[in-house]
Scaffold this active site. Sequence first.
Site, PDB file in Angstrom:
ATOM      1  N   VAL A   1      -4.555 -10.585   1.079  1.00 52.29           N
ATOM      2  CA  VAL A   1      -4.551 -10.820   2.523  1.00 52.29           C
ATOM      3  C   VAL A   1      -3.570  -9.854   3.184  1.00 52.29           C
ATOM      4  O   VAL A   1      -2.389  -9.822   2.825  1.00 52.29           O
ATOM      5  CB  VAL A   1      -4.128 -12.275   2.845  1.00 52.29           C
ATOM      6  CG1 VAL A   1      -4.153 -12.523   4.351  1.00 52.29           C
ATOM      7  CG2 VAL A   1      -5.014 -13.281   2.129  1.00 52.29           C
ATOM      8  N   ASN A   2      -4.047  -9.099   4.137  1.00 52.00           N
ATOM      9  CA  ASN A   2      -3.191  -8.155   4.851  1.00 52.00           C
ATOM     10  C   ASN A   2      -3.397  -8.273   6.363  1.00 52.00           C
ATOM     11  O   ASN A   2      -2.508  -8.708   7.098  1.00 52.00           O
ATOM     12  CB  ASN A   2      -3.500  -6.722   4.363  1.00 52.00           C
ATOM     13  CG  ASN A   2      -2.596  -5.687   5.005  1.00 52.00           C
ATOM     14  OD1 ASN A   2      -1.552  -6.023   5.557  1.00 52.00           O
ATOM     15  ND2 ASN A   2      -2.995  -4.441   4.949  1.00 52.00           N
TER      16      ASN A   2
ATOM     17  N   GLU B   1     -10.297  -1.049 -10.128  1.00 56.40           N
ATOM     18  CA  GLU B   1     -11.358  -1.362  -9.158  1.00 56.40           C
ATOM     19  C   GLU B   1     -12.663  -0.681  -9.535  1.00 56.40           C
ATOM     20  O   GLU B   1     -12.686   0.483  -9.911  1.00 56.40           O
ATOM     21  CB  GLU B   1     -10.933  -0.931  -7.748  1.00 56.40           C
ATOM     22  CG  GLU B   1     -12.028  -1.159  -6.705  1.00 56.40           C
ATOM     23  CD  GLU B   1     -11.547  -1.078  -5.265  1.00 56.40           C
ATOM     24  OE1 GLU B   1     -10.406  -1.495  -4.984  1.00 56.40           O
ATOM     25  OE2 GLU B   1     -12.318  -0.599  -4.417  1.00 56.40           O
TER      26      GLU B   1
ATOM     27  N   HIS C   1     -10.557  -8.715  -2.749  1.00 57.70           N
ATOM     28  CA  HIS C   1      -9.906  -7.979  -1.656  1.00 57.70           C
ATOM     29  C   HIS C   1     -10.507  -8.442  -0.328  1.00 57.70           C
ATOM     30  O   HIS C   1     -11.509  -9.139  -0.307  1.00 57.70           O
ATOM     31  CB  HIS C   1     -10.135  -6.471  -1.838  1.00 57.70           C
ATOM     32  CG  HIS C   1      -9.236  -5.863  -2.858  1.00 57.70           C
ATOM     33  ND1 HIS C   1      -8.239  -4.980  -2.537  1.00 57.70           N
ATOM     34  CD2 HIS C   1      -9.164  -6.043  -4.193  1.00 57.70           C
ATOM     35  CE1 HIS C   1      -7.604  -4.623  -3.638  1.00 57.70           C
ATOM     36  NE2 HIS C   1      -8.146  -5.257  -4.663  1.00 57.70           N
ATOM     37  N   GLY C   2      -9.869  -8.029   0.761  1.00 57.94           N
ATOM     38  CA  GLY C   2     -10.427  -8.329   2.081  1.00 57.94           C
ATOM     39  C   GLY C   2     -10.378  -9.806   2.411  1.00 57.94           C
ATOM     40  O   GLY C   2     -11.305 -10.363   3.000  1.00 57.94           O
TER      41      GLY C   2
ATOM     42  N   ASP D   1      -0.785  -1.570  -4.067  1.00 55.82           N
ATOM     43  CA  ASP D   1      -2.141  -1.889  -3.627  1.00 55.82           C
ATOM     44  C   ASP D   1      -2.933  -0.593  -3.433  1.00 55.82           C
ATOM     45  O   ASP D   1      -2.469   0.317  -2.740  1.00 55.82           O
ATOM     46  CB  ASP D   1      -2.041  -2.672  -2.305  1.00 55.82           C
ATOM     47  CG  ASP D   1      -3.363  -3.262  -1.867  1.00 55.82           C
ATOM     48  OD1 ASP D   1      -4.209  -3.548  -2.723  1.00 55.82           O
ATOM     49  OD2 ASP D   1      -3.528  -3.451  -0.643  1.00 55.82           O
TER      50      ASP D   1
ATOM     51  N   SER E   1       0.861  -1.185   0.000  1.00 58.44           N
ATOM     52  CA  SER E   1       0.000   0.000   0.000  1.00 58.44           C
ATOM     53  C   SER E   1       0.898   1.237   0.000  1.00 58.44           C
ATOM     54  O   SER E   1       2.090   1.146   0.312  1.00 58.44           O
ATOM     55  CB  SER E   1      -0.904   0.003   1.238  1.00 58.44           C
ATOM     56  OG  SER E   1      -0.118   0.219   2.402  1.00 58.44           O
TER      57      SER E   1
ATOM     58  N   GLY F   1     -10.166  -5.758   6.526  1.00 56.14           N
ATOM     59  CA  GLY F   1     -10.143  -5.895   7.987  1.00 56.14           C
ATOM     60  C   GLY F   1     -11.094  -6.989   8.442  1.00 56.14           C
ATOM     61  O   GLY F   1     -11.526  -7.838   7.648  1.00 56.14           O
TER      62      GLY F   1
HETATM   63  P1  13P Z   1      -7.485  -7.654   4.523  1.00 58.08           P
HETATM   64  O1  13P Z   1      -6.666  -6.682   5.296  1.00 58.08           O
HETATM   65  O2  13P Z   1      -8.902  -7.682   4.974  1.00 58.08           O
HETATM   66  O3  13P Z   1      -6.873  -9.011   4.484  1.00 58.08           O
HETATM   67  O4  13P Z   1      -7.568  -7.112   3.015  1.00 58.08           O
HETATM   68  C1  13P Z   1      -6.375  -6.963   2.278  1.00 58.08           C
HETATM   69  C2  13P Z   1      -6.620  -6.296   0.988  1.00 58.08           C
HETATM   70  O5  13P Z   1      -7.660  -6.420   0.382  1.00 58.08           O
HETATM   71  C3  13P Z   1      -5.530  -5.488   0.430  1.00 58.08           C
HETATM   72  O6  13P Z   1      -5.925  -4.800  -0.701  1.00 58.08           O
END
Ligand code: 13P
Length: 288
Positions: A231-232, A136, A208-209, A85, A50, A179
């Site tokens: 995944v973050n 997106e 995402h997410g 990202d 990011s 998140g």
């Molecule tokens: P999360 O943090 O929910 O895993 O999402 C990561 C993401 O979509 C990065 O673009």
Amino acid sequence: MAIVSAKDMLIKAHAEGYGVAQININNLEWIKAVLTTVEELKSPVILGVSEGAAKYMGGYKNVMAMVRALDEFYNVSVPVAVHLDHGTYEGAYKALAAGFSSIMFDGSHYPFEENLAKTKEIVAACHAKGVSVEAEVGAIGGEEDGVIGMGEVADPKECQVIAETGVDMLAAGIGNIHGKYPANWKGLNFEVLAEVQRVTGGIPLVLHGGTGIPAEMVQKAISLGVSKINVNTELQLVFAAATRKYIEAGKDLEGKGFDPRKLLAPGYEAMKETIREKIAVFGSANKA
Ligand code: 13P
């Protein structure tokens, strides 16, 4: 192996029905954890960066320098893409100039025509350098580095028009958020996902997410055209929990337990385990 565009790895994943993980990186431990684990599993991977994380790591050039050097140090043989990202318009050009091999331009907060025009322009600039592009449509909910999406479900017609710009992958909101998911989350909207895939002519889709989406839902999404799962948060959570456990057990006070090589080791191992679990769910082991 040199750092590569995400294009070919996603075309292969889409054709063979598995997903490639985009694991977001935050520092040295994150980069090492991802590179060593994907090499063990012979899996392709996309390192997500990011704009906030890039700033934290000393800028886009430093991110590239660290990844290239570690890729060489660990003799990584699998394909690795370094991907911006949720890039802004300005950030996309900066990351491109610094040598990123893949760029997400997130124009989902612009009026549609402006998202379209800017995406087209960025596709031309990136493709001229062999760099892949993600666009997106329909902002992904939750908050990431101060960018707050409202959790929209994308309009498939808009997805079709954006896909025609020649982007290599498309993130379409389908009820996913960044998140942790709230307890009353309704789940992914598979009808919209299937429709988006139908009208976009089989372009690899991005989910995402990825933190907290049940494995069966992710696998169903892959079967409907998702080829990249981001995944973050999950790695941040397991890193923090393992580090907390170490400190709460007083291990940092025993001998040289305060040495960062010891202090950060449990978090590092926890991240590696989470990456292994994700790759098992996404099905990308031995696909390098
Ligand atoms: P999360 O943090 O929910 O895993 O999402 C990561 C993401 O979509 C990065 O673009």
